[in-house]
Design an enzyme around this catalytic site. Structure first.
Site, PDB file in Angstrom:
ATOM      1  N   TRP A 178       0.840  -1.279  -0.035  1.00 16.69           N
ATOM      2  CA  TRP A 178       0.046   0.122   0.016  1.00 16.69           C
ATOM      3  C   TRP A 178       0.714   1.229   0.018  1.00 16.69           C
ATOM      4  O   TRP A 178       0.370   2.355  -0.314  1.00 16.69           O
ATOM      5  CB  TRP A 178      -0.813   0.112   1.201  1.00 16.69           C
ATOM      6  N   ASN A 179       2.088   1.175   0.380  1.00 15.13           N
ATOM      7  CA  ASN A 179       2.769   2.464   0.669  1.00 15.13           C
ATOM      8  C   ASN A 179       3.188   3.177  -0.790  1.00 15.13           C
ATOM      9  O   ASN A 179       3.104   4.421  -0.365  1.00 15.13           O
ATOM     10  CB  ASN A 179       4.259   2.166   1.389  1.00 15.13           C
ATOM     11  N   LYS A 202      -2.602  -8.643  -7.364  1.00 14.19           N
ATOM     12  CA  LYS A 202      -3.212  -8.644  -6.206  1.00 14.19           C
ATOM     13  C   LYS A 202      -2.650  -7.378  -5.402  1.00 14.19           C
ATOM     14  O   LYS A 202      -1.625  -7.638  -4.510  1.00 14.19           O
ATOM     15  CB  LYS A 202      -3.093  -9.788  -5.224  1.00 14.19           C
ATOM     16  N   PRO A 203      -3.443  -6.046  -5.556  1.00 17.09           N
ATOM     17  CA  PRO A 203      -2.748  -5.282  -4.791  1.00 17.09           C
ATOM     18  C   PRO A 203      -3.117  -5.111  -3.338  1.00 17.09           C
ATOM     19  O   PRO A 203      -4.181  -6.037  -3.247  1.00 17.09           O
ATOM     20  CB  PRO A 203      -3.383  -3.691  -5.476  1.00 17.09           C
ATOM     21  N   ASP A 204      -2.602  -4.159  -2.589  1.00 18.71           N
ATOM     22  CA  ASP A 204      -2.964  -4.065  -0.924  1.00 18.71           C
ATOM     23  C   ASP A 204      -4.496  -3.898  -0.900  1.00 18.71           C
ATOM     24  O   ASP A 204      -4.827  -2.625  -1.825  1.00 18.71           O
ATOM     25  CB  ASP A 204      -2.166  -3.490  -0.266  1.00 18.71           C
ATOM     26  N   GLY A 253       6.916  -6.214  -0.279  1.00 25.08           N
ATOM     27  CA  GLY A 253       6.105  -6.026   1.114  1.00 25.08           C
ATOM     28  C   GLY A 253       7.191  -6.350   2.030  1.00 25.08           C
ATOM     29  O   GLY A 253       8.374  -6.312   2.185  1.00 25.08           O
ATOM     30  N   SER A 254       6.427  -7.028   3.360  1.00 26.38           N
ATOM     31  CA  SER A 254       7.546  -7.389   4.419  1.00 26.38           C
ATOM     32  C   SER A 254       8.102  -8.631   4.305  1.00 26.38           C
ATOM     33  O   SER A 254       7.900  -9.474   3.503  1.00 26.38           O
ATOM     34  CB  SER A 254       6.483  -7.414   5.588  1.00 26.38           C
ATOM     35  N   GLU A 275      11.067  -8.042  -3.004  1.00 15.99           N
ATOM     36  CA  GLU A 275      11.499  -6.692  -2.407  1.00 15.99           C
ATOM     37  C   GLU A 275      10.982  -6.315  -1.137  1.00 15.99           C
ATOM     38  O   GLU A 275       9.856  -6.325  -1.007  1.00 15.99           O
ATOM     39  CB  GLU A 275      10.866  -5.445  -3.551  1.00 15.99           C
ATOM     40  N   LEU A 276      11.804  -6.399  -0.151  1.00 11.70           N
ATOM     41  CA  LEU A 276      11.479  -6.490   1.152  1.00 11.70           C
ATOM     42  C   LEU A 276      11.780  -5.467   2.155  1.00 11.70           C
ATOM     43  O   LEU A 276      11.971  -4.278   1.496  1.00 11.70           O
ATOM     44  CB  LEU A 276      11.858  -7.766   1.784  1.00 11.70           C
ATOM     45  N   CYS A 309      10.009   2.070   1.847  1.00 12.99           N
ATOM     46  CA  CYS A 309      10.887   0.785   2.207  1.00 12.99           C
ATOM     47  C   CYS A 309      12.621   1.310   2.394  1.00 12.99           C
ATOM     48  O   CYS A 309      13.348   0.684   3.061  1.00 12.99           O
ATOM     49  CB  CYS A 309      10.896  -0.353   1.043  1.00 12.99           C
ATOM     50  N   GLU A 407      12.343  -2.808  11.704  1.00 11.25           N
ATOM     51  CA  GLU A 407      11.840  -1.753  10.759  1.00 11.25           C
ATOM     52  C   GLU A 407      10.691  -1.042  11.472  1.00 11.25           C
ATOM     53  O   GLU A 407       9.837  -1.626  11.769  1.00 11.25           O
ATOM     54  CB  GLU A 407      11.479  -2.213   9.500  1.00 11.25           C
TER      55      GLU A 407
HETATM   56  P1  NAD Z   1       2.965  -7.054   3.921  1.00  8.13           P
HETATM   57  O1  NAD Z   1       4.052  -7.861   3.534  1.00  8.13           O
HETATM   58  O2  NAD Z   1       1.829  -7.176   5.147  1.00  8.13           O
HETATM   59  O3  NAD Z   1       1.697  -6.990   2.523  1.00  8.13           O
HETATM   60  C1  NAD Z   1       2.322  -6.682   1.351  1.00  8.13           C
HETATM   61  C2  NAD Z   1       1.207  -7.339   0.299  1.00  8.13           C
HETATM   62  O4  NAD Z   1       1.230  -8.798   0.627  1.00  8.13           O
HETATM   63  C3  NAD Z   1      -0.035  -6.995   0.384  1.00  8.13           C
HETATM   64  O5  NAD Z   1      -0.747  -6.798  -0.702  1.00  8.13           O
HETATM   65  C4  NAD Z   1      -0.759  -8.156   1.416  1.00  8.13           C
HETATM   66  O6  NAD Z   1      -2.258  -8.146   1.143  1.00  8.13           O
HETATM   67  C5  NAD Z   1      -0.084  -9.428   0.869  1.00  8.13           C
HETATM   68  N1  NAD Z   1      -0.065 -10.371   1.696  1.00  8.13           N
HETATM   69  C6  NAD Z   1       0.106 -10.253   2.945  1.00  8.13           C
HETATM   70  N2  NAD Z   1       0.199 -11.707   3.669  1.00  8.13           N
HETATM   71  C7  NAD Z   1       0.207 -12.417   2.385  1.00  8.13           C
HETATM   72  C8  NAD Z   1       0.232 -13.870   2.369  1.00  8.13           C
HETATM   73  N3  NAD Z   1       0.517 -14.773   3.482  1.00  8.13           N
HETATM   74  N4  NAD Z   1       0.327 -14.472   1.122  1.00  8.13           N
HETATM   75  C9  NAD Z   1       0.206 -13.589   0.181  1.00  8.13           C
HETATM   76  N5  NAD Z   1       0.243 -12.261   0.146  1.00  8.13           N
HETATM   77  C10 NAD Z   1       0.000 -11.999   1.301  1.00  8.13           C
HETATM   78  O7  NAD Z   1       3.455  -5.739   3.870  1.00  8.13           O
HETATM   79  P2  NAD Z   1       2.909  -4.396   4.404  1.00  8.13           P
HETATM   80  O8  NAD Z   1       3.241  -4.229   5.633  1.00  8.13           O
HETATM   81  O9  NAD Z   1       1.856  -4.093   3.946  1.00  8.13           O
HETATM   82  O10 NAD Z   1       4.171  -3.340   3.622  1.00  8.13           O
HETATM   83  C11 NAD Z   1       5.122  -2.711   4.295  1.00  8.13           C
HETATM   84  C12 NAD Z   1       6.282  -3.670   3.980  1.00  8.13           C
HETATM   85  O11 NAD Z   1       6.771  -3.638   3.091  1.00  8.13           O
HETATM   86  C13 NAD Z   1       7.576  -2.938   4.768  1.00  8.13           C
HETATM   87  O12 NAD Z   1       8.241  -3.975   5.452  1.00  8.13           O
HETATM   88  C14 NAD Z   1       8.397  -2.270   3.762  1.00  8.13           C
HETATM   89  O13 NAD Z   1       9.687  -2.179   3.810  1.00  8.13           O
HETATM   90  C15 NAD Z   1       8.204  -3.221   2.508  1.00  8.13           C
HETATM   91  N6  NAD Z   1       8.262  -2.721   1.197  1.00  8.13           N
HETATM   92  C16 NAD Z   1       9.357  -2.983   0.490  1.00  8.13           C
HETATM   93  C17 NAD Z   1       9.783  -2.303  -0.684  1.00  8.13           C
HETATM   94  C18 NAD Z   1      10.967  -2.779  -1.627  1.00  8.13           C
HETATM   95  O14 NAD Z   1      10.892  -2.328  -2.655  1.00  8.13           O
HETATM   96  N7  NAD Z   1      11.830  -3.367  -0.948  1.00  8.13           N
HETATM   97  C19 NAD Z   1       8.739  -1.504  -1.200  1.00  8.13           C
HETATM   98  C20 NAD Z   1       7.673  -1.212  -0.523  1.00  8.13           C
HETATM   99  C21 NAD Z   1       7.303  -1.901   0.874  1.00  8.13           C
END
Ligand code: NAD
Length: 538
Positions: A178-179, A202-204, A253-254, A275-276, A309, A407
């Protein structure tokens, strides 16, 4: 408090009345919302609400997808891919260049929607669409070079003709956060389309409308509608069927979720890029220009309220300039404008959700309880909106505090003093992450030497993150627990292709001919191998 828009565009002729029409929004025309959500493959009849973090008011009720919907999206995408893969490269690059202009033309609408859904300041929303434009242009202009079939030397010089083709993977699954909901939905997908793939994304849930606007713009730019399928629902439910039917998975994501995704991809032996998260260090060396470092550190720490991130959460400052830097950095932080407006006046908007506010508050309270000091900020600001938290500068953060190594993903930054640079590098490298780092110094050569010792996928000199993020030819991604694979550059495109080597044998067959025995053939081969080594052939 109601959101204000500077665009006066098609978005906000409303407001409609959600109390009487459950599909309505306080800020968006229902017809506008429906045109976007109609793009979803979602037949369950269930919906999930999207609220604006600017004021907590509803924006949309987003239809939710089932496993069968994901499967339907995958098969539509597969059919579209088969046609698309046979299309001329010019058709794809022209669509990318049209997208470039389209996002610039429609910037007011895009910034409004990003601001309404994510709460981010307009300058940060603009950065997203600029990144999409940069990505579209970079890949359009370099496509032929990256994707062209290459001749490579063959087994028998002159007799074995070898070419290496780039073949699209097929259907690429994207799971995005979402960020940075506009660019992280689109920019990873553009090279996938360019290489001849289709995408199911699948977007957030919190920023679905922004991602759907991206899908609309892709179609307007000339990409066939079915090539880009969008599904909605909780990641835990929608992720597995998406991974079960995709040929490659791109996840942002995370780190915790990234590990789950990686193991599901491993079960099917499909590739993935991850990309985490990060806990990014910024170093201010003793010869840094303090004005530049102050400005850069403020932007690196507080862009999108720290929900970035690559944002800096740890500032390591040389002894000789520490006091000067800290005075200016605190003053610069205090001068920031916080607000809920969609116009350009705001430096920092709210966090996106109660969850984010809870995490940020917990990190700060934990640090204060264990002896850290707040130099500025440190408080939630419910007077400004439901999820505001002040930009916060901490000193005296120690390893027993959560925000030392975890983080925060919010507007909280810790200051550390260092005496010698080797020590600063060791502390910057501590911990599990390795996403992004920044170094401020007037000696570029020295800074680049130090950069080589830092275990992060990107290092910016005299800039926080924008120099690498905006340089599309440079690969971007994490080392260690910050990720696998790279976006941007050649790697960001080639991850969506397989190589296929085609070798044509001419004249001489591989094996004894002209009446030679196996032993005589082995001797001839031995001599040839020695000659090729002597003349320096690869
Ligand atoms: P998140 O991992 O909770 O969610 C990210 C996406 O994954 C969402 O669309 C969510 O619905 C989906 N998701 C969650 N659980 C899942 C599962 N079990 N199976 C499949 N999909 C699933 O992350 P967040 O907290 O929403 O986003 C923030 C994190 O993303 C931070 O840690 C940030 O550093 C990281 N991030 C990294 C980058 C990068 O380029 N390295 C860019 C942006 C954000």
């Amino acid at each position: 408090m109601s959101a204000q828009t500077p665009s006066g565009g098609p978005l906000l002729d409303g407001p409609a009345d959600p109390e009487h029409d459950p599909r309505a929004s306080y800020a968006l025309e229902p017809g506008y919302v429906r045109a976007l959500t109609d793009r979803l493959v979602a037949t369950t009849g269930d919906t999930s609400p999207v609220e604006s973090p600017l004021n907590g008011q509803p924006l949309a009720h987003v239809p939710q997808s089932s496993t069968a919907d994901v499967e339907e999206a995958l098969s539509r995408a597969r059919r579209a891919h088969e046609k698309w893969a046979a299309s001329p490269l010019e058709q794809r690059t022209e669509a990318l260049l049209r997208l470039h202009d389209l996002v610039l033309d429609r910037q007011a609408e895009i910034c409004d929607l990003i601001g309404l859904e994510g709460g981010k300041a307009r300058k940060d929303a603009f950065m997203e669409l600029a990144h999409v434009a940069l990505t579209a242009r970079y890949y359009a202009r370099t496509a032929r070079d990256h994707l062209q079939t290459r001749r490579v030397p063959g087994l028998f010089p002159g007799l074995t003709h070898v070419q290496v083709n780039r073949v699209p993977k097929g259907v690429v699954g994207i799971i995005s956060p979402w960020n940075y909901p506009f660019t992280l939905a689109l920019s990873d997908g553009l090279p996938a389309l360019l290489a001849g793939n289709a995408v199911v994304i699948k977007p957030d849930a919190q920023t679905m409308l922004t991602a759907l606007l991206g899908a609309e713009l892709l179609e307007e730019a000339g990409f066939p509608r079915d090539l880009w399928q969008v599904v909605a629902g909780p990641g835990r439910e929608i992720g597995p069927p998406l991974i079960a039917g995709a040929d490659f998975l791109c996840f942002t994501g995370s780190t915790a979720t990234g590990k789950v995704i990686a193991s599901q991809c491993a079960e099917r032996l499909i590739g993935c890029s991850l990309e985490l998260g990060g806990k990014n260090p910024l170093l201010v060396l003793r010869d840094a220009d303090i004005e530049t470092a102050t400005e850069g550190a403020a932007r690196a720490s507080f862009s999108n309220a720290g929900q970035l991130c690559v944002s800096s959460e740890r500032l390591f400052v040389a002894d000789q300039v520490y006091d000067r830097f800290v005075d200016r950095f605190v003053a610069r932080t205090e001068a920031m404008t916080l607000g809920s407006s969609l116009d350009w006046s705001v430096d920092m908007g709210p966090l996106i959700s109660q969850d984010q506010l809870d995490t940020v508050t917990a990190h700060v309270e934990d640090a204060l309880a264990k002896g850290a000091r707040v130099l500025t900020g440190g408080r939630a600001r419910p007077d400004l909106g439901p999820y505001f938290f002040e930009p916060t500068v901490l000193e005296g953060v120690s390893p027993d505090m959560t925000c030392f190594g975890e983080e925060t993903f919010g507007p909280v930054v810790s200051l550390y003093r260092f005496h010698d640079e080797a020590d600063a590098v060791a502390r910057a490298n501590a911990g599990q992450y390795g996403l992004n780092a920044a170094i401020y110094s007037e000696d570029g050569r020295r800074a680049r030497e130090i950069a080589r010792q830092i275990r992060c996928g990107t290092v910016n000199v005299n800039e926080g993150f924008g120099a690498t993020f905006g340089s599309l030819a440079a690969p971007m991604g994490g080392m260690r627990q910050s990720g696998m694979g790279r976006r941007q550059g050649a790697e960001g495109l080639l991850r969506y292709t397989d190589t296929q080597s085609v070798a044509t044998q001419r004249g001489l067959r591989i094996g004894p001919s002209f009446g030679l025995s196996q032993e005589q053939y082995a001797k001839l081969m031995t001599t040839s191998l020695r000659v090729l080594n002597k003349i320096g052939r690869a």
